[in-house]
Design a protein around this motif. Structure first.
Motif, PDB file in Angstrom:
ATOM      1  N   VAL A 390      13.431  82.114  66.165  1.00  0.00           N
ATOM      2  CA  VAL A 390      12.803  82.399  66.901  1.00  0.00           C
ATOM      3  C   VAL A 390      11.737  81.007  67.164  1.00  0.00           C
ATOM      4  N   LYS A 391      12.020  80.380  68.654  1.00  0.00           N
ATOM      5  CA  LYS A 391      11.119  79.739  69.081  1.00  0.00           C
ATOM      6  C   LYS A 391      10.428  80.112  69.503  1.00  0.00           C
ATOM      7  N   ALA A 392      10.029  80.503  70.110  1.00  0.00           N
ATOM      8  CA  ALA A 392       8.460  81.094  70.735  1.00  0.00           C
ATOM      9  C   ALA A 392       7.185  81.176  69.412  1.00  0.00           C
ATOM     10  N   VAL A 393       5.952  80.718  70.350  1.00  0.00           N
ATOM     11  CA  VAL A 393       5.023  80.479  69.281  1.00  0.00           C
ATOM     12  C   VAL A 393       4.218  81.846  69.448  1.00  0.00           C
ATOM     13  N   THR A 394       4.202  82.949  70.325  1.00  0.00           N
ATOM     14  CA  THR A 394       3.251  84.420  70.540  1.00  0.00           C
ATOM     15  C   THR A 394       4.248  84.989  69.452  1.00  0.00           C
ATOM     16  N   PRO A 395       3.515  86.702  68.697  1.00  0.00           N
ATOM     17  CA  PRO A 395       4.260  87.132  68.371  1.00  0.00           C
ATOM     18  C   PRO A 395       5.296  87.634  69.095  1.00  0.00           C
ATOM     19  N   VAL A 396       6.902  87.728  68.140  1.00  0.00           N
ATOM     20  CA  VAL A 396       8.114  87.758  68.356  1.00  0.00           C
ATOM     21  C   VAL A 396       8.864  88.167  67.048  1.00  0.00           C
ATOM     22  N   LEU A 397       9.706  89.117  67.953  1.00  0.00           N
ATOM     23  CA  LEU A 397      10.277  89.549  66.395  1.00  0.00           C
ATOM     24  C   LEU A 397      11.750  88.855  65.998  1.00  0.00           C
ATOM     25  N   GLU A 398      12.114  88.996  64.439  1.00  0.00           N
ATOM     26  CA  GLU A 398      13.113  88.430  64.576  1.00  0.00           C
ATOM     27  C   GLU A 398      13.778  89.743  63.577  1.00  0.00           C
ATOM     28  N   VAL A 399      15.472  89.637  64.310  1.00  0.00           N
ATOM     29  CA  VAL A 399      16.215  90.762  64.478  1.00  0.00           C
ATOM     30  C   VAL A 399      17.642  90.039  63.781  1.00  0.00           C
ATOM     31  N   LYS A 400      18.258  90.825  62.432  1.00  0.00           N
ATOM     32  CA  LYS A 400      19.089  90.152  62.454  1.00  0.00           C
ATOM     33  C   LYS A 400      20.361  91.477  61.884  1.00  0.00           C
ATOM     34  N   ASN A 401      21.547  91.732  62.619  1.00  0.00           N
ATOM     35  CA  ASN A 401      22.780  92.764  62.543  1.00  0.00           C
ATOM     36  C   ASN A 401      21.950  93.862  62.771  1.00  0.00           C
ATOM     37  N   PRO A 402      21.137  94.225  64.025  1.00  0.00           N
ATOM     38  CA  PRO A 402      20.162  95.526  64.350  1.00  0.00           C
ATOM     39  C   PRO A 402      20.718  96.307  64.473  1.00  0.00           C
ATOM     40  N   PHE A 403      22.742  96.688  64.044  1.00  0.00           N
ATOM     41  CA  PHE A 403      23.020  98.398  64.465  1.00  0.00           C
ATOM     42  C   PHE A 403      23.821  98.233  62.842  1.00  0.00           C
ATOM     43  N   ASN A 404      23.513  97.112  61.801  1.00  0.00           N
ATOM     44  CA  ASN A 404      24.649  97.617  60.725  1.00  0.00           C
ATOM     45  C   ASN A 404      23.226  98.342  59.741  1.00  0.00           C
ATOM     46  N   VAL A 405      23.481  99.252  59.343  1.00  0.00           N
ATOM     47  CA  VAL A 405      22.612 100.467  58.822  1.00  0.00           C
ATOM     48  C   VAL A 405      21.891  99.624  57.400  1.00  0.00           C
ATOM     49  N   ASN A 406      22.729  98.929  56.621  1.00  0.00           N
ATOM     50  CA  ASN A 406      22.687  98.397  55.194  1.00  0.00           C
ATOM     51  C   ASN A 406      22.071  96.980  54.890  1.00  0.00           C
ATOM     52  N   SER A 407      22.671  96.610  56.267  1.00  0.00           N
ATOM     53  CA  SER A 407      22.248  94.610  55.886  1.00  0.00           C
ATOM     54  C   SER A 407      21.429  94.336  57.087  1.00  0.00           C
ATOM     55  N   CYS A 408      20.903  95.308  57.805  1.00  0.00           N
ATOM     56  CA  CYS A 408      19.690  95.328  59.123  1.00  0.00           C
ATOM     57  C   CYS A 408      18.412  94.399  58.747  1.00  0.00           C
ATOM     58  N   GLU A 409      17.909  93.806  59.530  1.00  0.00           N
ATOM     59  CA  GLU A 409      16.821  93.414  58.965  1.00  0.00           C
ATOM     60  C   GLU A 409      15.309  92.688  59.645  1.00  0.00           C
ATOM     61  N   PHE A 410      14.078  92.724  59.435  1.00  0.00           N
ATOM     62  CA  PHE A 410      14.028  92.870  60.889  1.00  0.00           C
ATOM     63  C   PHE A 410      11.757  92.310  60.422  1.00  0.00           C
ATOM     64  N   ALA A 411      11.878  91.959  60.767  1.00  0.00           N
ATOM     65  CA  ALA A 411      10.472  90.393  60.761  1.00  0.00           C
ATOM     66  C   ALA A 411       9.795  90.134  61.369  1.00  0.00           C
ATOM     67  N   LEU A 412       8.170  89.844  62.068  1.00  0.00           N
ATOM     68  CA  LEU A 412       7.547  89.662  62.930  1.00  0.00           C
ATOM     69  C   LEU A 412       7.237  87.618  62.473  1.00  0.00           C
ATOM     70  N   TYR A 413       7.053  87.853  63.965  1.00  0.00           N
ATOM     71  CA  TYR A 413       6.462  85.630  63.752  1.00  0.00           C
ATOM     72  C   TYR A 413       5.827  85.636  64.547  1.00  0.00           C
ATOM     73  N   VAL A 414       5.087  85.009  63.544  1.00  0.00           N
ATOM     74  CA  VAL A 414       3.291  84.582  65.128  1.00  0.00           C
ATOM     75  C   VAL A 414       3.166  83.183  64.702  1.00  0.00           C
ATOM     76  N   GLU A 415       3.708  82.253  65.763  1.00  0.00           N
ATOM     77  CA  GLU A 415       3.510  80.283  65.585  1.00  0.00           C
ATOM     78  C   GLU A 415       4.966  80.019  64.424  1.00  0.00           C
ATOM     79  N   ARG A 416       5.666  80.573  64.610  1.00  0.00           N
ATOM     80  CA  ARG A 416       7.383  80.436  64.491  1.00  0.00           C
ATOM     81  C   ARG A 416       7.168  80.324  63.283  1.00  0.00           C
ATOM     82  N   GLU A 417       5.914  81.310  62.339  1.00  0.00           N
ATOM     83  CA  GLU A 417       5.992  82.007  60.852  1.00  0.00           C
ATOM     84  C   GLU A 417       6.031  82.524  60.377  1.00  0.00           C
ATOM     85  N   GLU A 418       6.937  83.009  59.444  1.00  0.00           N
ATOM     86  CA  GLU A 418       7.073  84.551  58.871  1.00  0.00           C
ATOM     87  C   GLU A 418       6.249  85.567  58.961  1.00  0.00           C
TER      88      GLU A 418
END
Length: 468
Positions: A390-418
Motif C-alpha cells: 500500500v502506498k496511498a495515504v488516504t483510505p485504501v484496501l490491501e488485497v492478497k490472493n483475491p480469487f483464492n477462497v481459502n487464502s484471500c485476505e482483505f485489509a483497510l489501510y489509512v495513512e499507510r497503517e492497517e
C-alpha cells in the motif's frame, strides 16, 4: 447424518421448519440411519401433510445426491490419477478433497444441542445477557471444532454458515439487523481465545509463525504490548475537559475492554453511543488519526466502523454494499473497458477451476469490486493494492490472493497503517466508503468518480450515478 441420534434428527427437523414432525419421529425412534432409509411409502405413513412429505423427501434426496457425487468424484480422481499421475499429484488431490469436504460440511451443518438453561432462554425468545451470550458462543465454537475434526482455524465461509444457522433458528438474536456481524465477531474472538495458550499443536504453531509469532513469546510480550502500543494514549495528551469526567471513565472502559478477548459488545455499543459527540469533535478539529484511535480503538473493528457510519447517516452501509455488488457485478464484468484488465484475466483463469455457484458468485463480486476504478477511468492504486504494498495515504484496501477462497485476505489501510482486517470483498468495499465519512477524509480527485458512484447508491439519491 448416518450416525445421528433420534434427538439430533429432531433438531435437524426444527431447523428446517418441520417441527410438527418431531413428536412422530420421536415416537417411531427415527435415527439418522433410519431417516436415510425411508422410502416414499414410509414417508407417507410417517408424515400426513403432502407439503411436509415433499420437503422431507427432497432433503433426503439431496443428501443422497451429495454422497453419491462424492463417491463418483473419488472414482474419477482415482481413474485420472492412474492415467495422469504427473497432473493429479498427492498434494493436488489433498487440496481437492479438502475443498469438497468444506462444501459438504457447510451444506450439512446443524446447530448443536444447547444446554437446558440456554434452551430455556431461547425458547422464551429473550435476548440473552452477556454471560449467556458467552455460553452460546462457547458451544458453537466447540461444535465447529468437532465438525472441523479438531481444527481451530475456520474460514470466513464456515463462520458465515454457522452464524446464519443460529439467526435463522432464532431470529430474535439479530438485534436491530446488526446481529450477524456481532455474533460472527464474538465467535472469531472465541477461537482466538482458545488458540492462544496452545503451544504444541502443529496447525496452531504453523499459523503463529505465518502471522509473525515467534516461538517462546508469551501473550503479554507478543500480543498485549503490541496492541497497547497501538491504542494507548498518554494521560497528558487527553483533552483537559475529559480528565475526571464521566466521559473520561467511558473512554478508559473502552480502552480496557478492547484489550480483552471476550468483549461485552452490547456495552461497547452503549459507550460508543454516549461518546460520539467527543469523537466527532476531535475528528472535525482535525485531530491526528492515531490520537482518535488511541481513545476509541473500537473504530478498528469493522462492525463499529459501520455502526459509526449508521449513527451519522442512518444508512446500513454493509447491506447497501451487498446489494450494489450483487446487482452490478455482471454488468461491470461485461464492459469492454475491463475485458483485458489483469484482474479480469486472473478472474477468468480461476473461474475455470470451480463449478460451485457460491464460489463463482463470490469471485465475480470480488472482481467487480476491484475493477470499479478502471470502469470510471480512476486511479486504481488509490482504491486497492492487489498483491502489492500500500502506498496511498488516504483510505485504501490491501488485497492478497483475491480469487483464492481459502487464502484471500482483505485489509483497510489509512495513512499507510492497517486499520482493520476484513472478511471479504463486500465488507472491504463497505469499510472503504465508511472510512472516508467516519474520519472526514477528503476524497482524492483521482478516485472521485468511483466513490461518487458508490455513495449515490448508498444514500439513495434521486438520480444515482450510473456505469459508463
Amino acid at each position: 447424518m448416518e450416525n445421528w441420534s433420534v434427538e439430533q434428527v429432531c433438531n435437524w427437523l426444527k431447523q428446517r421448519n418441520l417441527g410438527e414432525l418431531v413428536p412422530k419421529f420421536r415416537e417411531e425412534e427415527v435415527s439418522g440411519a433410519a431417516l436415510l432409509a425411508l422410502n416414499d411409502r414410509m414417508v407417507q405413513q410417517l408424515v400426513k401433510k403432502i407439503g411436509h412429505q415433499a420437503v422431507l423427501m427432497d432433503l433426503i434426496k439431496k443428501y443422497h445426491q451429495q454422497k453419491s457425487g462424492l463417491d463418483s468424484l473419488t472414482g474419477c480422481w482415482e481413474t485420472a490419477s492412474q492415467k495422469f499421475p504427473e497432473v493429479i499429484s498427492g498434494k493436488n488431490l489433498k487440496s481437492i478433497f479438502a475443498r469438497h469436504k468444506m462444501l459438504q460440511w457447510t451444506s450439512s451443518y446443524a446447530l448443536p444441542d444447547f444446554p437446558y438453561d440456554v434452551k430455556c432462554i431461547l425458547a422464551e425468545k429473550k435476548c440473552p445477557d452477556h454471560s449467556m451470550r458467552i455460553r452460546i458462543i462457547e458451544f458453537l465454537q466447540a461444535d465447529m471444532t468437532k465438525y472441523l475434526e479438531g481444527s481451530l482455524y475456520p474460514n470466513s465461509h464456515q463462520y458465515n454458515i454457522v452464524v446464519n444457522a443460529l439467526l435463522q433458528a432464532y431470529p430474535f438474536l439479530d438485534e436491530d439487523g446488526n446481529g450477524f456481524l456481532l455474533w460472527k465477531r464474538a465467535l472469531k474472538d472465541r477461537f482466538k481465545y482458545v488458540r492462544r495458550p496452545i503451544e504444541d499443536d502443529e496447525q496452531v504453531l504453523r499459523n503463529k509463525c505465518k502471522f509473525g509469532h515467534r516461538r517462546g513469546q508469551t501473550r503479554k510480550s507478543s500480543f498485549a504490548e503490541n496492541k497497547l502500543d497501538d491504542v494507548q494514549v498518554q494521560v497528558e495528551e487527553e483533552p483537559d475537559y475529559l480528565k475526571g469526567s464521566t466521559m473520561d471513565l467511558h473512554i478508559k472502559w473502552l480502552k480496557q475492554e478492547y484489550m480483552k478477548t471476550q468483549r461485552n459488545w452490547k456495552e461497547v455499543d452503549n459507550k460508543m453511543n454516549v461518546t460520539i459527540e467527543i469523537r466527532r469533535k476531535m475528528i472535525s478539529n482535525k485531530a491526528p488519526l492515531k490520537d482518535i484511535l488511541g481513545l476509541f480503538p473500537f473504530l478498528r473493528c469493522p462492525y463499529q466502523l459501520f455502526r459509526e457510519f449508521q449513527l451519522l447517516t442512518h444508512m446500513d452501509i454493509y447491506k447497501k454494499t451487498v446489494g450494489i455488488l450483487e446487482i452490478y457485478s455482471e454488468n461491470i464484468l461485461s464492459l469492454y473497458v475491463v475485458r483485458n484488465n489483469p484482474i479480469n484475466i486472473m478472474l477468468q483463469e480461476n473461474l475455470k477451476q470451480h463449478t460451485e455457484e457460491d464460489v463463482l458468485k463470490y469471485m465475480k463480486m470480488t472482481a467487480a469490486c476491484l475493477l470499479l476504478p478502471d470502469v470510471f477511468g480512476d486511479d486504481s492504486s488509490l482504491f486497492a493494492a492487489v498483491n502489492e504494498e500500500v502506498k496511498a495515504v488516504t483510505p485504501v484496501l490491501e488485497v492478497k490472493n483475491p480469487f483464492n477462497v481459502n487464502s484471500c485476505e482483505f485489509a483497510l489501510y489509512v495513512e499507510r497503517e492497517e486499520l482493520a482486517q476484513l472478511d471479504d470483498c463486500t465488507m472491504a468495499l463497505a469499510a472503504l466508503v465508511a472510512a472516508f465519512h467516519v474520519f472526514n477524509i477528503p476524497c482524492p480527485k483521482r478516485i472521485h468518480r468511483t466513490l461518487k458512484f458508490l455513495e449515490s447508491l448508498v444514500f439513495e439519491v434521486r438520480n444515482p450515478a450510473s456505469l459508463p
